[in-house]
Design a protein around this motif. Sequence first.
Motif, PDB file in Angstrom:
ATOM      1  N   ALA A 258      -0.304  -2.185   2.463  1.00  0.00           N
ATOM      2  CA  ALA A 258      -1.595  -2.584   3.009  1.00  0.00           C
ATOM      3  C   ALA A 258      -2.520  -2.996   1.879  1.00  0.00           C
ATOM      4  O   ALA A 258      -2.553  -2.367   0.815  1.00  0.00           O
ATOM      5  CB  ALA A 258      -2.208  -1.428   3.791  1.00  0.00           C
ATOM      6  N   SER A 259      -3.285  -4.040   2.091  1.00  0.00           N
ATOM      7  CA  SER A 259      -4.280  -4.479   1.119  1.00  0.00           C
ATOM      8  C   SER A 259      -5.617  -3.844   1.486  1.00  0.00           C
ATOM      9  O   SER A 259      -6.177  -4.111   2.564  1.00  0.00           O
ATOM     10  CB  SER A 259      -4.395  -6.005   1.126  1.00  0.00           C
ATOM     11  OG  SER A 259      -5.365  -6.433   0.196  1.00  0.00           O
ATOM     12  N   VAL A 260      -6.116  -2.964   0.607  1.00  0.00           N
ATOM     13  CA  VAL A 260      -7.378  -2.253   0.845  1.00  0.00           C
ATOM     14  C   VAL A 260      -8.251  -2.449  -0.382  1.00  0.00           C
ATOM     15  O   VAL A 260      -8.048  -1.802  -1.417  1.00  0.00           O
ATOM     16  CB  VAL A 260      -7.149  -0.750   1.094  1.00  0.00           C
ATOM     17  CG1 VAL A 260      -8.471  -0.069   1.453  1.00  0.00           C
ATOM     18  CG2 VAL A 260      -6.115  -0.514   2.179  1.00  0.00           C
ATOM     19  N   GLY A 261      -9.220  -3.378  -0.291  1.00  0.00           N
ATOM     20  CA  GLY A 261     -10.043  -3.671  -1.449  1.00  0.00           C
ATOM     21  C   GLY A 261      -9.173  -4.147  -2.605  1.00  0.00           C
ATOM     22  O   GLY A 261      -8.373  -5.074  -2.472  1.00  0.00           O
ATOM     23  N   GLU A 262      -9.298  -3.497  -3.759  1.00  0.00           N
ATOM     24  CA  GLU A 262      -8.526  -3.892  -4.937  1.00  0.00           C
ATOM     25  C   GLU A 262      -7.123  -3.285  -4.949  1.00  0.00           C
ATOM     26  O   GLU A 262      -6.326  -3.584  -5.843  1.00  0.00           O
ATOM     27  CB  GLU A 262      -9.264  -3.460  -6.203  1.00  0.00           C
ATOM     28  CG  GLU A 262      -9.431  -1.957  -6.348  1.00  0.00           C
ATOM     29  CD  GLU A 262     -10.191  -1.561  -7.603  1.00  0.00           C
ATOM     30  OE1 GLU A 262     -10.415  -2.429  -8.469  1.00  0.00           O
ATOM     31  OE2 GLU A 262     -10.559  -0.378  -7.708  1.00  0.00           O
ATOM     32  N   ARG A 263      -6.812  -2.447  -3.996  1.00  0.00           N
ATOM     33  CA  ARG A 263      -5.531  -1.737  -3.992  1.00  0.00           C
ATOM     34  C   ARG A 263      -4.537  -2.305  -2.999  1.00  0.00           C
ATOM     35  O   ARG A 263      -4.911  -2.764  -1.913  1.00  0.00           O
ATOM     36  CB  ARG A 263      -5.739  -0.252  -3.642  1.00  0.00           C
ATOM     37  CG  ARG A 263      -6.476   0.568  -4.664  1.00  0.00           C
ATOM     38  CD  ARG A 263      -6.700   1.999  -4.134  1.00  0.00           C
ATOM     39  NE  ARG A 263      -7.364   2.826  -5.116  1.00  0.00           N
ATOM     40  CZ  ARG A 263      -8.683   2.834  -5.330  1.00  0.00           C
ATOM     41  NH1 ARG A 263      -9.468   2.067  -4.587  1.00  0.00           N
ATOM     42  NH2 ARG A 263      -9.211   3.607  -6.260  1.00  0.00           N
ATOM     43  N   LEU A 264      -3.261  -2.201  -3.362  1.00  0.00           N
ATOM     44  CA  LEU A 264      -2.177  -2.254  -2.400  1.00  0.00           C
ATOM     45  C   LEU A 264      -1.787  -0.805  -2.146  1.00  0.00           C
ATOM     46  O   LEU A 264      -1.586  -0.040  -3.094  1.00  0.00           O
ATOM     47  CB  LEU A 264      -0.989  -3.041  -2.952  1.00  0.00           C
ATOM     48  CG  LEU A 264      -1.217  -4.530  -3.215  1.00  0.00           C
ATOM     49  CD1 LEU A 264       0.052  -5.168  -3.777  1.00  0.00           C
ATOM     50  CD2 LEU A 264      -1.647  -5.256  -1.943  1.00  0.00           C
ATOM     51  N   VAL A 265      -1.666  -0.417  -0.881  1.00  0.00           N
ATOM     52  CA  VAL A 265      -1.533   1.002  -0.549  1.00  0.00           C
ATOM     53  C   VAL A 265      -0.286   1.252   0.300  1.00  0.00           C
ATOM     54  O   VAL A 265      -0.036   0.567   1.291  1.00  0.00           O
ATOM     55  CB  VAL A 265      -2.783   1.515   0.210  1.00  0.00           C
ATOM     56  CG1 VAL A 265      -2.601   2.968   0.630  1.00  0.00           C
ATOM     57  CG2 VAL A 265      -4.032   1.355  -0.648  1.00  0.00           C
ATOM     58  N   LEU A 266       0.488   2.253  -0.136  1.00  0.00           N
ATOM     59  CA  LEU A 266       1.541   2.812   0.705  1.00  0.00           C
ATOM     60  C   LEU A 266       0.939   4.042   1.369  1.00  0.00           C
ATOM     61  O   LEU A 266       0.566   4.995   0.690  1.00  0.00           O
ATOM     62  CB  LEU A 266       2.763   3.195  -0.127  1.00  0.00           C
ATOM     63  CG  LEU A 266       4.002   3.622   0.669  1.00  0.00           C
ATOM     64  CD1 LEU A 266       4.584   2.426   1.425  1.00  0.00           C
ATOM     65  CD2 LEU A 266       5.050   4.233  -0.246  1.00  0.00           C
ATOM     66  N   PRO A 267       0.822   4.053   2.703  1.00  0.00           N
ATOM     67  CA  PRO A 267       0.128   5.155   3.372  1.00  0.00           C
ATOM     68  C   PRO A 267       0.931   6.449   3.339  1.00  0.00           C
ATOM     69  O   PRO A 267       2.145   6.444   3.133  1.00  0.00           O
ATOM     70  CB  PRO A 267      -0.042   4.638   4.802  1.00  0.00           C
ATOM     71  CG  PRO A 267       1.070   3.666   4.994  1.00  0.00           C
ATOM     72  CD  PRO A 267       1.284   3.021   3.653  1.00  0.00           C
ATOM     73  N   PRO A 268       0.251   7.565   3.555  1.00  0.00           N
ATOM     74  CA  PRO A 268       0.920   8.879   3.448  1.00  0.00           C
ATOM     75  C   PRO A 268       2.140   9.047   4.330  1.00  0.00           C
ATOM     76  O   PRO A 268       3.106   9.702   3.931  1.00  0.00           O
ATOM     77  CB  PRO A 268      -0.194   9.862   3.828  1.00  0.00           C
ATOM     78  CG  PRO A 268      -1.464   9.155   3.561  1.00  0.00           C
ATOM     79  CD  PRO A 268      -1.187   7.705   3.824  1.00  0.00           C
TER      80      PRO A 268
END
Length: 282
Positions: A258-268
Amino acid sequence: MKGIDHLVLAGHDLDAMRDLYAWLGFTLAPRAQHPFGTGNTAIQLHGSYLELLSVTKPQDVIEPAQGQFSFSAFNRDYLARHEGFSMLVLGTGDAAAEIETWRAAGLQTYAPFDFSRMATFPDGEEKRIGFSLAYTSTPAAPWLGHFACQHHAPEYFAQPQFLTHANRAHAIRDVWITGEGALGMIDHMRIFIGADGVAQAPGRYVFDTPRGRIVLADADSFRQAFGVAPLHPNDGPHLGGFTVDCTSLDGLAGKDLASVGERLVLPPERAFETAIGFAKRG
């Protein structure tokens, strides 16, 4: 002031954790076994590392005694609740001195803990590596494991063949402590880290260390950073996620992050109950 040394990421199945982090593009060091029941794999970064950890020999777990803290018992009990980001570890050149400083400042402290194990170095030689650990805790955050680690063979955790990652990972950018009461941890963390922080935004207090940033955040601030709510609200203040600095984000293409602001995130829910962010190193 102390910087981040490593993060303890606990799961029931070490092989499954290794598979996930390898899929994410990290280079993994070989599995290792502690003499007190936990097994691990290190992911070496510049100046710090990630420790994937499971209880692999439960019969060897050391039960805590009066005035002592048990790393293996804490992680066993943590995993009895859920998987996740169990412990934040700062670096120190003198674990015994940290204990005295914390005790003088009013923190709960424990007897020093020293241990060693054998490890294989790049030349193939088996050598003993050792650690001195300084533990503290607070009833305000019973599931926030945190301590300082003095390495007696630090070169083992900075091996060139393990510092190059397909995902371009370079260093730990930040660690997020969230949950109810997280912002009430300011004074405790100020003593633990050995430095003052700053209120960076509403619901967020930040300590900049020589190696990475430690963030105390309410649920809204955490959600803004990672796109998800803290996963373990019943834990009180706890370690909810972290961000890895990468020299490029190209190595993460096709991972459906997921693209969240400046981060690419793998959710918990995809990452053993820890939010993992990746950001381009500035």
